[in-house]
Structures are given as C-alpha cells and as structure tokens.
Design a protein around this motif. Structure first.
Motif, PDB file in Angstrom:
ATOM      1  N   LYS A 155     -10.257   6.369  -4.580  1.00  0.00           N
ATOM      2  CA  LYS A 155      -9.146   7.327  -4.671  1.00  0.00           C
ATOM      3  C   LYS A 155      -8.468   7.180  -6.024  1.00  0.00           C
ATOM      4  O   LYS A 155      -8.350   6.063  -6.536  1.00  0.00           O
ATOM      5  N   ALA A 174     -11.144  -1.353  -7.888  1.00  0.00           N
ATOM      6  CA  ALA A 174     -10.547  -1.774  -6.618  1.00  0.00           C
ATOM      7  C   ALA A 174      -9.026  -1.693  -6.681  1.00  0.00           C
ATOM      8  O   ALA A 174      -8.372  -1.244  -5.734  1.00  0.00           O
ATOM      9  N   VAL A 175      -8.462  -2.097  -7.798  1.00  0.00           N
ATOM     10  CA  VAL A 175      -7.002  -2.085  -7.921  1.00  0.00           C
ATOM     11  C   VAL A 175      -6.473  -0.645  -8.008  1.00  0.00           C
ATOM     12  O   VAL A 175      -5.446  -0.311  -7.417  1.00  0.00           O
ATOM     13  N   ASP A 177      -7.842   1.968  -6.617  1.00  0.00           N
ATOM     14  CA  ASP A 177      -8.000   2.483  -5.258  1.00  0.00           C
ATOM     15  C   ASP A 177      -6.845   2.008  -4.376  1.00  0.00           C
ATOM     16  O   ASP A 177      -6.258   2.763  -3.596  1.00  0.00           O
ATOM     17  N   TRP A 178      -6.509   0.759  -4.549  1.00  0.00           N
ATOM     18  CA  TRP A 178      -5.425   0.129  -3.805  1.00  0.00           C
ATOM     19  C   TRP A 178      -4.080   0.766  -4.196  1.00  0.00           C
ATOM     20  O   TRP A 178      -3.258   1.110  -3.333  1.00  0.00           O
ATOM     21  N   GLU A 181      -3.683   4.096  -2.598  1.00  0.00           N
ATOM     22  CA  GLU A 181      -3.333   3.968  -1.183  1.00  0.00           C
ATOM     23  C   GLU A 181      -1.843   3.660  -1.017  1.00  0.00           C
ATOM     24  O   GLU A 181      -1.183   4.172  -0.109  1.00  0.00           O
TER      25      GLU A 181
END
Lengths: 465, 465
Positions: A155, A174-175, A177-178, A181
């Motif tokens: 995302k 990953a960060v 995307d986090w 969220e």
C-alpha cells in the motif's frame, strides 16, 4: 537545477524493460507511473513490443522524439551497461537502476556495476541503485512512484511530512506499507540499494532544504563516507530532526550486513558516537524509527522534560510513570491553582495528581475540563493522554476534544490507546486529526523522549549560533 | 470441590443489581451471562423490577427458590454490606464484588470494605474484588463472563491456552480486547481489584493444576503476601511458565501504583530478584506480556540458544541478527551437509549462511526446501522465519508450508512479518495455524529469548528433582 531534481521532479521518464507481462517489474513500474498521478511524460522501452498498456513502445531511448530526463532501468543486469550507453547517447540526466545482479552477487556482478557506472560518469548521468526500489514521492506537482510492487502487496502511504531513506529495499517497502496502514504520511522515499553513485549523504543534503519534509528517517547498514555523513547530519539536525536506525550494531548483525550489501558496516561504537554527536535521534528498532518520525514531524518541541499524564485507567498510568522515569523524563508537578480548578470540577473520587486518573467512568467532557486547565500550566512541558475505549463513557466526541485542544496548545501532546478493533478506529481518527497516537505506554513515552532529546539539541544549536 | 471452583464452575449465579437500563453495569453483566454461553442458571436481583430481560427478578437472593453458588454484586458501594448479608443468609459460596467505591477512595471506603469482608468471612464466603471486572473463562462446560462492558467496546478473545491475572481491571480489559483482535486465545481471566480477600497467590495456585491453562500471564502492582507469592511462583514455574509484568518498577510508578490501588508496591529490587529467583519470566511492557505468553503457550521449548534465521529481506535479517546478539542468544552454525543440500536446490544468488537470505523473489517452495533441511540440523535449536509479503512471490501457500513444517518440528519456530493490511491478514492465518507471529524483528527475538530463558529454568528444575 539541483541535480537530484532530475530524480524527484523529472518532466519525462523512460522505463527501460517495460514488459507486457503483468508480473514483470518493468511492467509494474510503468503501470504505476501512468496510473498513480505522475504528471509528466512516460515512455516504455521494449524491443519486443509495439505497445505496452496501449502506449507506443520504443526499442531504445534514443529513438524517442522527446528529451528524456530520467531513465528507470529494470532489465536483467547484463543488459544494463548497454541501457546506460543508450541513456548517454540520449542526453538522459539521471538513472534509477532497479535491477539486481551486481556487486551484491560477487565478483562478476561487481565488474558489471563498475562498467555501468563508468559509462554513467563519462556521460554525467547520476545514478540511484542498482539493486533498489527507487523513489516514491508525493509532491503534488511531481508525484513519482518507481516501487515495483503492485498496490495490493504494498500500500502507498498518503502525502505527509516524513522523508524516508532506506538502504534496504525490502525494509523500505515494509515500513511504507506499515505507514500506509497506520495513516502516516510520507513526503519522499528513496531506496538506495548498492549506492554505486548516489548515497545517503547526497539525499540528506537534498532533503535539508526540501520544504515538504519536516523530518528525515533513515535506515542504514553501512557507508563509505563516514566523515561526510557525520557532517551532513550535524548540518541538517540544526534545521530538522533526523532519526537514524542503524542495522549491524552487533558483530553478528555487522557480518549479516556485510553479506547483504557488500559494504563494511563500521563499528557500532563509531556509529553510536556519530549519532549522538551530530544531534541525530537514534532508533533501535523499525518501530521506533516510525514512532519517532510521527512525533517529530507533527509535534511542537517541548521546552523541558516535565510530562503530565492524564488517564482513565490507573494501571496504564502506573506503566507510563514507570516508562517516563526509566527514560530520564520527569513527572510534572502541576501548579496548585490548576489542581484546585480541576478538582472543583471533578467527581470526588477523582484525586488530582500526576498521573491524573480520571477513573473508569470518565467521559470526553471530563478530559476536556482537565486538559483545558493543564494546557495553561507553566509547570508542564508536555502531556501524555491515555484513553481506553473499553470503558463505558468514551465516545468519538473525545476526538473533537483533543483536536480542539491541540489546535492551540504549543507543547507536545501524545496519546496512548491500547486494545483491538475500536481502539484502532480511534487511533485512525486521531491520526487523521494530526494527533500522534501510540498503542502502548512505553512507545508513547519513548516518542516523548525523542521529542525532548531533539528539543535539547535544538536549543543548544540555537544558543551557539 | 476446590473453593475457587465456586467462581470458575458455578452451577448457579445471582446478579445483584441487574438493572433494566442497558447502560448500567449490572444489566450488561446479566445480559452477557445469559447470552455468552454460560450453561448454568442465572437470576437477576432487582428490588424495583418484576422482570429483567424477560426473566423473573427477585428482591433478594434469599427469595430465590434455588441454591445460589456465586453472587456477582454490581450495586453502589453503600449497599454492598447488605447484599453480602443476603448472600450469607442464602448459603452463597462465593461473591464477585464488581462495585467500586471502597478502599481505593479513602478512609470511608476502607471501612465499608472491612464491613463487607467481615460479613463474608463470618459466613465462609470467599470474595473476588471489590473494584474489579471479575472473571472471563472460556472453559467449554462453564463459560463465564462478568466483564461489564458490551462486546462492541471490549471484544472477547477466543478459547485458548493463556491464563491471565490482572490487578488492574482496565489493564485487563485492554489486553483482552487486544488479544481478541490478534486472534490470541485465553483460558481464564481474573481481574483482582482491591483484593480484599482473594489475591494473585490464591489464583496462581488454582491455575497451577488447571489443564486448560498452559501458561500464566500476570499484571501486578503490589502484594501483601510477598513470601507466599514467591513460593507460589517457584512451585508453579516447575510445571508451567508464568510471565510477570510488574507496574511500579520506578519510584514514580510506585507512587502512582500506591494511589491507584492503596497497596504498597514493594521495592523494584525485591520484585526483580523474586522474578528471577523463582524462574518466572519478566515482561517489561504490556506488549511483552502478550508476546511472551503467545510463544510460551504454544511453542516447544528449545534445548539451547542457537537460532537459525531465514528471510526474504536482507535488512530484516540484519536487524534480527542484531537483536539475537543483544539478547545473548546465538546465531546457529548450520551443519555443512545441510548447507550443501540447501545450496544445491537454490538459485546461485542465494548464499547459504545464517541469516539465510532467500532474496526478494523467494517463493513458498524456496522456503519449504530451506526449512525442511534446517529442521533436520542438530546444530540448530530454534528457527526464526522472516516473511515479507511486499515481495512479488509470496502467496498464501506459505501458510501451508509453515504449518506442515511446524506439525513435525519439535523445536520452536517463530515468524516475523512486517507491514500493513496484507501482512495482518497473513499474521491472522499463521496465528490460526498455531504459528506464533510477530510484527517486528525485535519482538520475535525477545519472544525467542523468553522461550530460551524458561527452557533453561525448566531444565535446571528437572535436573534438581
């Protein structure tokens, strides 16, 4: 034009290796560029296709009847030197080499990387990568997204004030995307990869004067320019906070980092000293990198270390007091008049002290009364508000209460809320309202400590100039 | 019958103060009992109503033409002594006093608490509370739920193996809600409140032989029975792990705890020594309390401290190596044959070492090959698997791969996955499959450390008996 503008504000982009197959990274990059708000001109380079996603494809950049400012290269490594020759011939200004298979794979890859770099240098082309995710920028006029993962996997975070530099692409992904969220916004993201040419020092200097970035978060495993990095950090932290997470802070991590990036990580002691001396904020985990960035990008700086804690759950007040104390912050002693003013408007079972336990049946109005008084207290440098939604009287009105107060309060106010679905809903509402909210007492206290540490550095810097 | 069975396995319950008004806590408790799977007989006690939720109401317990085993009291504090007289007259065996307004509010409340307790003691009635949330138990034959919050505020966790004792009700509620969101199961939960009669020592002894509880998590701020607590912990940790989070571990936290519970917290040094000497596992945060419980309730114990790390993201491999090393664990050195076996089945760009970086295009099959070999290696005591779903080749097949492997592997295997929506979906699938999964490298490493620490204690205990 600053040379890094060719990466962050290009007027035209060629995607080299823009495949017709949806799973190929060149395809995803091309698709994201044309779909995700990039306003310039984008061209697919593909020798085996006449069109890609309905757009005319070119065999070479040099065949495009347009000036190309930035090339994004996503072909297999052995083809990249020839791609770079094509860039050189076409007067391309900048190249992002996404492709892996270079220095990180051993001697042969290293030679390939050197060959590619020689061609770029001869032509005056600056390079990000290879072996990287490239750039994600939310600048309204120049939104750019070279992340080669579809949005259902990764995302994209919304526009925001945090700039983020990552040596590791997967860590960065990953960060991001986090962050998406959590509703945390990003200004610019760069994945550096092998850093054949451009490295963290270059990007840091670019972000120093970038008005869209209020703070800079960086994940680094090693650098070849320790002295320059140190100078850059020193210079920039005088203007905006920089949060550093260093991978490879133990011999085991160092050895893993060496095999991961081929760059010597440097001793932990050197990095620890550098971070401290330059006024950068050290994060010890990915969680802290994000947590500290959230606070430092949107909170005022505290003038001291006296924290007031307001809660509707005694236990979390206790744990917050523990964390504050462990971190070397202090519990504020509220002014007697303020205490009286609050007490006279509270049920008798509420005793006004710090932590101030509004007890389990506290409603938003009780928070309002307490906070409106506390924000006027000169003995308080910052406030932590704990709100448990598992209590009967908390409703969404609490979001209005807090946004009204933070609208005029010129000191930091951080929120803790612990729990499940309803808690996460409330967290998103707070985050939307610009209120930094954390899921445990310890993470909130650490974020407050980061604010305080940076504020102290900032005051020292100001005093010395 | 063990006396605590009257609380956890009552055949009949009277809810004293079962109001007709939906927001009153007596109403919520009565409603939850009749709706949430309690199989025994429940009676509403309400002097002002003829029915509550369609059931005949009684003015007093003594008017009910049935034996009442447990009374749940949710009336205003001043009425509680009379309610307790009614319990005494009716041969009630146990009482949970939910009501607040006792010792925690000062001298008057303290007297009320003493009066209530005197009546209970004279009649041989054991008491949980006052000022508590009571009990939540998922035992199939005796599901019981006295939590006075509706389910839309406080989700109930599913049946599971973790017993949880909390001195603070709000702390307990928030953690239960959080557990529910994560899909973590609970066997029994008790909120102790003021601990007028029953305290953590009593509950710990009850849980010692409770087959539904594989591990015990406890949040405590202070105790009046330090020596007994220490003995209980020592005895129980020989059979099952106990994880302790102590609030008030600093002078500031201690003073907050005193005002919160009226119980002296005891010096941090005493608690620290007690936790260590008894073989309990210390959690420093609410997050750790839950994280450690998840691992200790469903993972085999490691025989040593040599951890193997498998990843599809180099950066997170580095951070995991850092964490392992900081915590005093070791990176395992895989057997040469196993290394060769894996290497011969991997693409050339994968170098087999520890951390083993399967690189960004790893698919579930690559994980399967690596893990099937590594689970056979006697040089490895436990495995941490990092799976980033932001990479192109990870699909839900990875859940099957890991559940197949953990089905036969008799050592711990923990998973790290970092990110947003898709990551949380994967985490839920893993959790459903019994695989302990954490959102950051550091939390996974700490959970592994907790497993290792308890395993070492367990081996020492076994050796000495």
């Amino acid at each position: 034009v600053i040379y890094l503008d060719h990466f962050f504000k290009p007027n035209s982009i060629a995607v080299v290796g823009a495949s017709r197959q949806p799973r190929k990274i060149g395809h995803v990059i091309f698709k994201n560029l044309i779909e995700l708000g990039y306003l310039g001109r984008v061209y697919p380079i593909n020798p085996n296709a006449t069109t890609v996603l309905g757009q005319k494809a070119f065999k070479l950049i040099s065949e495009i009847p347009d000036e190309i400012e930035l090339a994004v290269i996503a072909t297999p490594a052995p083809a990249v030197p020839a791609n770079m020759e094509d860039c050189a011939k076409s007067n391309v200004k900048a190249a992002i080499v996404i492709s892996g298979g270079f220095k990180e794979t051993g001697e042969d890859g290293k030679k390939l990387e050197e060959e590619m770099l020689r061609i770029a240098r001869d032509a005056g082309i600056r390079v990000i990568g290879p072996n990287c995710m490239g750039i994600y920028s939310t600048t309204p006029t120049h939104a750019i997204d070279t992340l080669f993962l579809p949005r259902y996997r990764l995302k994209r975070p919304k526009r925001g004030d945090i700039a983020f530099i990552s040596q590791s692409g997967a860590f960065g992904a990953a960060v991001l995307d986090w962050a998406a969220e959590l509703g945390v916004g990003i200004s610019k993201f760069v994945s550096l990869g092998n850093k054949a040419d451009i490295d963290e020092v270059d990007i840091l200097h670019y972000l120093e004067d970038d008005q869209t970035s209020k703070c800079i978060a960086i994940y680094i495993e090693g650098t070849n320019r320790g002295r320059e990095l140190s100078e850059a950090l020193k210079e920039i932290t005088a203007k905006k906070p920089v949060i550093v997470l260093k991978g490879g802070m133990t011999p085991e991590g160092q050895s893993a980092a060496l095999s991961h990036t081929g760059i010597l990580a440097g001793t932990p002691q050197i990095y620890e000293a550098m971070i401290k001396q330059t006024g950068a904020i050290r994060a010890e985990t990915a969680e802290e990198l994000l947590d500290f960035s959230v606070a430092l990008s949107n909170q005022p700086l505290p003038k001291g270390e006296r924290v007031m804690v307001v809660t509707n759950a005694g236990g979390f007040g206790v744990l917050t007091a523990d964390s504050i104390s462990k971190l070397g912050l202090k519990l504020a002693k509220p002014n007697d008049e303020i205490i009286e003013q609050i007490a006279s408007n509270m049920p008798q079972r509420v005793t006004v002290r710090n932590p101030l336990d509004l007890v389990g049946d506290a409603d938003p109005e009780r928070y309002r009364i307490a906070l409106e008084a506390l924000t006027k207290d000169p003995n308080i440098d910052s406030i932590i508000v704990i709100i448990l939604v598992q209590t009967p009287e908390i409703d969404p009105e609490i979001v209005d209460v807090l946004t009204n107060i933070t609208a005029y309060y010129d000191k930091p106010l951080l929120v803790t809320t612990v729990g499940g679905e309803l808690t996460q809903m409330l967290t998103k509402m707070f985050t939307e309202g610009g209120i930094s909210t954390y899921p445990t007492p310890e993470r909130t206290a650490k974020a407050m400590k980061a604010l305080t540490t940076y504020a102290q550095h900032h005051m020292r810097t100001e005093a010395s100039t």
